[in-house]
Design a protein around this motif. Structure first.
Motif, PDB file in Angstrom:
ATOM      1  N   ASP A   1     -11.428  -0.509  30.174  1.00 31.23           N
ATOM      2  CA  ASP A   1     -10.913   0.287  29.066  1.00 31.23           C
ATOM      3  C   ASP A   1     -12.043   0.608  28.097  1.00 31.23           C
ATOM      4  N   SER A   2     -12.881  -0.378  27.824  1.00 30.55           N
ATOM      5  CA  SER A   2     -14.112  -0.177  27.056  1.00 30.55           C
ATOM      6  C   SER A   2     -15.187  -1.069  27.652  1.00 30.55           C
ATOM      7  N   GLY A   3     -16.387  -0.520  27.779  1.00 33.36           N
ATOM      8  CA  GLY A   3     -17.473  -1.282  28.368  1.00 33.36           C
ATOM      9  C   GLY A   3     -18.053  -2.285  27.403  1.00 33.36           C
ATOM     10  N   ILE A   4     -18.672  -1.788  26.330  1.00 31.68           N
ATOM     11  CA  ILE A   4     -19.272  -2.653  25.312  1.00 31.68           C
ATOM     12  C   ILE A   4     -18.791  -2.170  23.954  1.00 31.68           C
ATOM     13  N   LEU A   5     -18.201  -3.078  23.194  1.00 29.16           N
ATOM     14  CA  LEU A   5     -17.782  -2.822  21.824  1.00 29.16           C
ATOM     15  C   LEU A   5     -18.631  -3.673  20.896  1.00 29.16           C
ATOM     16  N   THR A   6     -19.023  -3.131  19.760  1.00 25.84           N
ATOM     17  CA  THR A   6     -19.893  -3.859  18.838  1.00 25.84           C
ATOM     18  C   THR A   6     -19.277  -3.921  17.448  1.00 25.84           C
ATOM     19  N   GLY A   7     -19.815  -4.804  16.622  1.00 30.43           N
ATOM     20  CA  GLY A   7     -19.410  -4.910  15.231  1.00 30.43           C
ATOM     21  C   GLY A   7     -20.256  -5.935  14.506  1.00 30.43           C
ATOM     22  N   ASN A   8     -20.512  -5.717  13.229  1.00 34.81           N
ATOM     23  CA  ASN A   8     -21.144  -6.706  12.362  1.00 34.81           C
ATOM     24  C   ASN A   8     -22.407  -7.275  12.979  1.00 34.81           C
ATOM     25  N   SER A   9     -23.281  -6.419  13.492  1.00 37.05           N
ATOM     26  CA  SER A   9     -24.498  -6.863  14.165  1.00 37.05           C
ATOM     27  C   SER A   9     -25.667  -5.991  13.749  1.00 37.05           C
ATOM     28  N   ALA A  10     -26.880  -6.451  14.078  1.00 36.08           N
ATOM     29  CA  ALA A  10     -28.080  -5.691  13.748  1.00 36.08           C
ATOM     30  C   ALA A  10     -29.214  -6.116  14.666  1.00 36.08           C
ATOM     31  N   SER A  11     -30.164  -5.204  14.833  1.00 35.82           N
ATOM     32  CA  SER A  11     -31.365  -5.467  15.639  1.00 35.82           C
ATOM     33  C   SER A  11     -30.988  -5.929  17.047  1.00 35.82           C
ATOM     34  N   VAL A  12     -30.184  -5.120  17.705  1.00 32.85           N
ATOM     35  CA  VAL A  12     -29.696  -5.399  19.052  1.00 32.85           C
ATOM     36  C   VAL A  12     -30.154  -4.280  19.972  1.00 32.85           C
ATOM     37  N   THR A  13     -30.550  -4.648  21.193  1.00 31.80           N
ATOM     38  CA  THR A  13     -30.867  -3.668  22.226  1.00 31.80           C
ATOM     39  C   THR A  13     -29.866  -3.791  23.369  1.00 31.80           C
ATOM     40  N   ILE A  14     -29.304  -2.655  23.755  1.00 32.82           N
ATOM     41  CA  ILE A  14     -28.426  -2.552  24.925  1.00 32.82           C
ATOM     42  C   ILE A  14     -29.134  -1.629  25.895  1.00 32.82           C
ATOM     43  N   ALA A  15     -29.593  -2.169  27.026  1.00 28.85           N
ATOM     44  CA  ALA A  15     -30.478  -1.411  27.905  1.00 28.85           C
ATOM     45  C   ALA A  15     -30.001  -1.461  29.350  1.00 28.85           C
ATOM     46  N   ASP A  16     -30.115  -0.325  30.020  1.00 31.62           N
ATOM     47  CA  ASP A  16     -29.852  -0.240  31.460  1.00 31.62           C
ATOM     48  C   ASP A  16     -28.450  -0.727  31.806  1.00 31.62           C
ATOM     49  N   VAL A  17     -27.477  -0.148  31.143  1.00 32.19           N
ATOM     50  CA  VAL A  17     -26.070  -0.431  31.406  1.00 32.19           C
ATOM     51  C   VAL A  17     -25.468   0.771  32.127  1.00 32.19           C
ATOM     52  N   THR A  18     -24.667   0.506  33.147  1.00 32.69           N
ATOM     53  CA  THR A  18     -23.938   1.542  33.859  1.00 32.69           C
ATOM     54  C   THR A  18     -22.448   1.271  33.760  1.00 32.69           C
ATOM     55  N   THR A  19     -21.686   2.289  33.375  1.00 32.45           N
ATOM     56  CA  THR A  19     -20.221   2.190  33.417  1.00 32.45           C
ATOM     57  C   THR A  19     -19.724   3.139  34.508  1.00 32.45           C
ATOM     58  N   GLU A  20     -18.750   2.666  35.286  1.00 32.58           N
ATOM     59  CA  GLU A  20     -18.275   3.439  36.421  1.00 32.58           C
ATOM     60  C   GLU A  20     -16.815   3.113  36.673  1.00 32.58           C
ATOM     61  N   GLY A  21     -16.213   3.802  37.616  1.00 28.62           N
ATOM     62  CA  GLY A  21     -14.847   3.496  38.013  1.00 28.62           C
ATOM     63  C   GLY A  21     -13.895   4.653  37.814  1.00 28.62           C
ATOM     64  N   GLU A  22     -12.622   4.400  38.109  1.00 25.31           N
ATOM     65  CA  GLU A  22     -11.599   5.433  38.085  1.00 25.31           C
ATOM     66  C   GLU A  22     -10.774   5.425  36.796  1.00 25.31           C
ATOM     67  N   ARG A  23     -10.617   4.274  36.171  1.00 24.41           N
ATOM     68  CA  ARG A  23      -9.775   4.189  34.983  1.00 24.41           C
ATOM     69  C   ARG A  23     -10.341   5.044  33.849  1.00 24.41           C
ATOM     70  N   ALA A  24      -9.504   5.796  33.194  1.00 17.74           N
ATOM     71  CA  ALA A  24      -9.924   6.570  32.028  1.00 17.74           C
ATOM     72  C   ALA A  24     -10.166   5.615  30.866  1.00 17.74           C
ATOM     73  N   ALA A  25     -11.401   5.519  30.426  1.00 17.69           N
ATOM     74  CA  ALA A  25     -11.796   4.538  29.413  1.00 17.69           C
ATOM     75  C   ALA A  25     -11.745   5.139  28.015  1.00 17.69           C
ATOM     76  N   HIS A  26     -11.682   4.258  27.031  1.00 10.03           N
ATOM     77  CA  HIS A  26     -11.763   4.687  25.636  1.00 10.03           C
ATOM     78  C   HIS A  26     -13.221   4.826  25.213  1.00 10.03           C
ATOM     79  N   TYR A  27     -14.007   3.764  25.396  1.00 11.57           N
ATOM     80  CA  TYR A  27     -15.428   3.785  25.057  1.00 11.57           C
ATOM     81  C   TYR A  27     -16.259   3.321  26.252  1.00 11.57           C
ATOM     82  N   ALA A  28     -17.434   3.905  26.418  1.00 10.77           N
ATOM     83  CA  ALA A  28     -18.441   3.335  27.311  1.00 10.77           C
ATOM     84  C   ALA A  28     -19.222   2.290  26.524  1.00 10.77           C
TER      85      ALA A  28
END
Length: 584
Positions: A371-398
Motif C-alpha cells: 500500500d505504501s513502500g516507505i513512509l517517513t516522519g519526524n526525521s532528518a539527515s536520512v538517505t534512502i537509496a536504490d529502492v525499487t517498488t513493484e507489483g500489481e496492487r495500486a499503492a498510495h505512496y512509493a
C-alpha cells in the motif's frame, strides 16, 4: 567569469485541467567556475532575482559522509528459530531476535538469511546503532513475506492520536459513484511492518491536547540569525553543547498576517490554509541540525538556516528526541498480490515506517505489492537509496517524504501503480528526489502543509499523454493535500532536468503540455526535455528556463555538493533580501 549564486525571492494555485560552508547564498570558489549554460547559475542578476536554496545538505551526514557499513554484534535470526523457505511463520523467532538486539550493548546488526521468511507481526526498532540487514533484495537474497495487513496485526498504541483525530473530525473518503463513504484508514500514511520510532515520540502532531508546551523542550531563544547562514545568536548557551542535535523551530503566533507566512509564501495571491495559524505554540517550521561550535552567544549549526530568525520571525532551539545510526539494507519486503481497497482506505500493507531518525538510511531494498513502500516522519539527515517498488496492487505512496528535513531519496525505481509516487508532504524541507525513474502514471506530488525548499532532480518520467481540445497533455504536477494546509508548496521548490518519455498518446510532431494544478509560489523549473517537444503550464508561473533543452548540469544536487567540496564561499554579491523587491 561570473560567480555562482544561491539566494531567495516571492508569487500563487488553481484547479487542475554536514558540515560544509553555509550556502543558499552567492558561492564562488577561489577559481571562478566554468560557465554552465544555465542563466540561473551563471548570470549574477538572474541568480539574485531568482535565488536557489543549497540542497546539497540533504542526506546522511549532511550530504558529505558516505553511507556506513557498520560493524557490531551480529544477531542471526536463525539462532532464534527462524528458518527460511519452510512455509512456517517466523514471527516469533524474529521478535525474539529483535528483543535480543534491543537488550544488547553497543551497535547491533540483525541478520536475515537468504530465502523467504514469513512475518505476521510488526518489527519495531526503538534504539539507535541498529541495522537490519539481509543478503540482497534480488533472487537468492532475503525476503520478508507478509501475508496480512497492519489492520489485522498492529496492536500498538502509537497511532491512537491519529485514530482519535480521524474520528473527531470525521475524516472520510466519499465517492458516491463507487458507493464509498468510509472513515480514512490510519494506515493510509502511517505505520509499517518495519517500524522505526523512539518510544514516546510523535511522528506527526494531530490533536492540540497532545501537544506538550514548547517551553518544556526549549533550550534557548534565538535572538538573531540570517537565512542561508549557519550562525545565530541566542539568549543563553547554558543548555547547549557542541555535538548536540537540536531542532531550530519557527513559530507563527501572529495569525494570518504573520511574518513567518511571508517568509514561507512571499507575496502570493494564493489562499493560505488555516492550519498555518491555528496552533500558535506548535512549530510551523522545524530544522533538525547539529551544533558544531559555540562562541559566546553565537552558535554555529551544521546546515544553513531555512529562514531569518529572531524578532518578528520568532524562533528557538529545542531538544529533539531521536535515534541515530539506524539502517535497513539488502533485503526485500513482499506482500500478496491483490487489489487496493481504495484511496485513503488502505489496510496497511506498508513496508517501512521511518520516524524519529537522525543520520539513518534505507538502501538496496525491493518492495512488492505494498500500500505504501516507505513512509517517513519526524526525521532528518536520512538517505534512502536504490529502492525499487513493484507489483500489481495500486499503492498510495512509493516513498513519502513528510515532516522531515534534509532527506535524500536517490535512484528510486517505481514500477507499480501509485497515486503519489514522488511525494513531498507536510512540513518537509530541504529534501531531494534524485535520479528517480517512474513508470505507469508518474506524478510529482507537492502535498501542501508548508513544505518548502525541496528539490526534484534529474527525474526520468515515463508517461502516456492524454488529449483534450487543445491537443496532447499530461498532469505531471498533480499534488494533493487538505485545504487547511494549502497552498501546494512554499517558496523555492525546484524541478531540475526532468526527462519526460512519452510512451503513447502523442505523435512525434506534437507538442505535449505538461500541466500543474494549483502548486505554489516561487517554484523553479529548469530543464525539461525528452522524446517530444514540451510546453510547461505550471501555476503560479515559476522561474522557467531550459524547456526542450539538455542541460550541461544534469544534477543540481550533485553540482551544489561538488561546489561545497571545492570550498565555495560567500562572495556577498547579492544585496540583502529585504533591500530589493521580489520579482514576480
Amino acid at each position: 567569469m561570473p560567480a555562482l549564486y544561491f539566494r531567495f525571492r516571492g508569487s500563487f494555485r488553481r484547479p487542475l485541467p554536514g558540515l560544509g560552508l553555509g550556502v543558499l547564498l552567492t558561492m564562488a570558489a577561489a577559481a571562478a567556475p566554468a560557465a554552465t549554460g544555465v542563466a540561473l547559475l551563471d548570470d549574477p542578476a538572474v541568480a539574485c532575482a531568482h535565488p536557489l536554496p543549497d540542497f546539497s545538505y540533504a542526506g546522511y551526514g549532511f550530504g558529505l559522509a558516505p553511507l556506513p557499513r557498520p560493524a557490531g554484534r551480529l544477531i542471526d535470526v536463525r539462532d532464534y528459530g527462524a528458518k527460511a523457505d519452510d512455509e512456517i511463520d517466523d514471527s516469533k523467532a524474529l521478535l525474539k531476535a529483535f528483543a535480543a538486539a534491543h537488550a544488547a550493548a553497543g551497535p547491533v546488526i540483525v541478520q536475515l538469511p537468504p530465502g523467504r521468511l514469513i512475518l505476521s507481526e510488526v518489527l519495531r526498532i526503538e534504539r539507535g546503532d541498529f541495522v537490519l540487514r539481509g543478503h540482497g533484495p534480488g533472487r537468492g537474497g532475503s525476503e520478508l513475506y507478509i501475508p496480512r495487513p497492519l489492520r489485522l496485526v498492529d496492536r500498538g498504541h502509537d497511532l491512537d492520536e491519529l485514530r482519535a483525530y480521524l474520528d473527531k473530525y470525521d475524516k472520510r473518503q466519499v465517492e458516491p459513484e463507487r458507493n464509498i463513504d468510509l472513515r480514512f484508514s490510519e494506515y493510509s500514511w502511517s505505520g509499517g511492518f518495519v517500524w522505526i520510532q523512539k518510544p514516546g515520540t510523535r511522528p506527526a502532531a494531530y490533536l492540540p491536547e497532545h501537544d506538550p508546551p514548547s517551553a518544556a523542550s526549549r533550550l534557548a531563544w534565538v535572538r538573531s540569525g540570517q537565512r542561508g547562514q549557519r550562525q545565530l545568536r541566542v539568549d543563553s548557551t547554558r543548555q547547549l553543547a557542541v555535538g548536540a542535535v537540536v531542532q531550530l523551530r519557527w513559530f507563527n503566533r501572529d495569525g494570518k498576517n504573520g511574518a513567518l507566512l511571508k517568509a514561507l509564501y512571499g507575496d502570493t495571491e494564493l489562499e493560505i490554509g488555516s492550519h498555518h495559524w491555528t496552533f500558535p505554540d506548535r512549530p510551523l517550521v522545524r530544522q533538525s541540525t547539529r551544533i558544531v561550535a559555540i562562541d559566546g552567544d553565537t552558535v554555529t549549526v551544521a546546515d544553513p538556516l531555512l529562514h531569518d530568525a529572531g524578532g518578528a520571525l520568532r524562533a528557538d532551539l529545542g531538544a529533539w528526541e531521536h535515534l541515530r545510526e539506524v539502517g535497513i539494507e539488502d533485503l526485500a519486503i513482499a506482500f500478496p498480490a491483490g487489489t487496493s481497497f481504495g484511496h485513503h482506505l488502505e489496510q496497511g500493507y506498508n513496508a517501512i515506517y521511518l520516524t524519529s531518525v537522525f543520520d539513518g538510511w534505507v538502501r538496496d531494498v525491493r518492495i512488492a505489492n505494498s500500500d505504501s513502500g516507505i513512509l517517513t516522519g519526524n526525521s532528518a539527515s536520512v538517505t534512502i537509496a536504490d529502492v525499487t517498488t513493484e507489483g500489481e496492487r495500486a499503492a498510495h505512496y512509493a516513498v513519502h517524504i513528510g515532516n522531515v528535513h534534509n532527506v535524500l531519496v536517490s535512484d528510486l525505481r517505481v514500477l507499480n501503480p501509485v497515486v503519489h509516487p514522488l511525494s513531498i508532504n507536510t512540513q518537509a524541507s530541504k529534501s531531494v528526489f534524485l535520479r528517480a525513474q517512474v513508470f505507469g502514471e508518474p506524478a510529482i506530488d507537492q502535498h501542501a502543509g508548508a513544505n518548502h525548499q525541496n528539490l526534484f532532480d534529474q527525474l526520468s518520467l515515463h508517461v502516456r499523454a492524454r488529449r483534450d481540445d487543445k491537443g496532447a497533455w499530461y498532469p505531471l504536477w498533480n499534488g494533493s493535500g487538505a485545504g487547511y494546509w494549502e497552498p501546494g508548496h512554499g517558496r523555492f521548490n525546484t524541478h531540475w532536468n526532468l526527462r519526460v518519455q512519452v510512451e503513447a498518446g502523442a505523435t512525434a510532431e506534437e507538442t505535449v503540455r505538461l500541466v500543474g494544478g494549483a502548486e505554489g509560489p516561487d517554484a523553479r523549473v529548469v530543464g525539461v526535455a525528452g522524446n517530444r517537444r514540451f510546453q510547461v503550464d505550471y501555476f503560479p508561473r515559476p522561474y522557467l528556463e531550459g524547456v526542450n533543452t539538455t542541460l550541461a548540469v544534469p544534477s543540481l544536487y550533485q553540482y551544489q555538493l561538488q561546489r561545497r567540496r571545492e570550498g565555495a564561499v560567500d562572495a556577498n554579491a547579492c544585496p540583502p533580501a529585504g533591500a530589493r523587491s521580489a520579482s514576480r
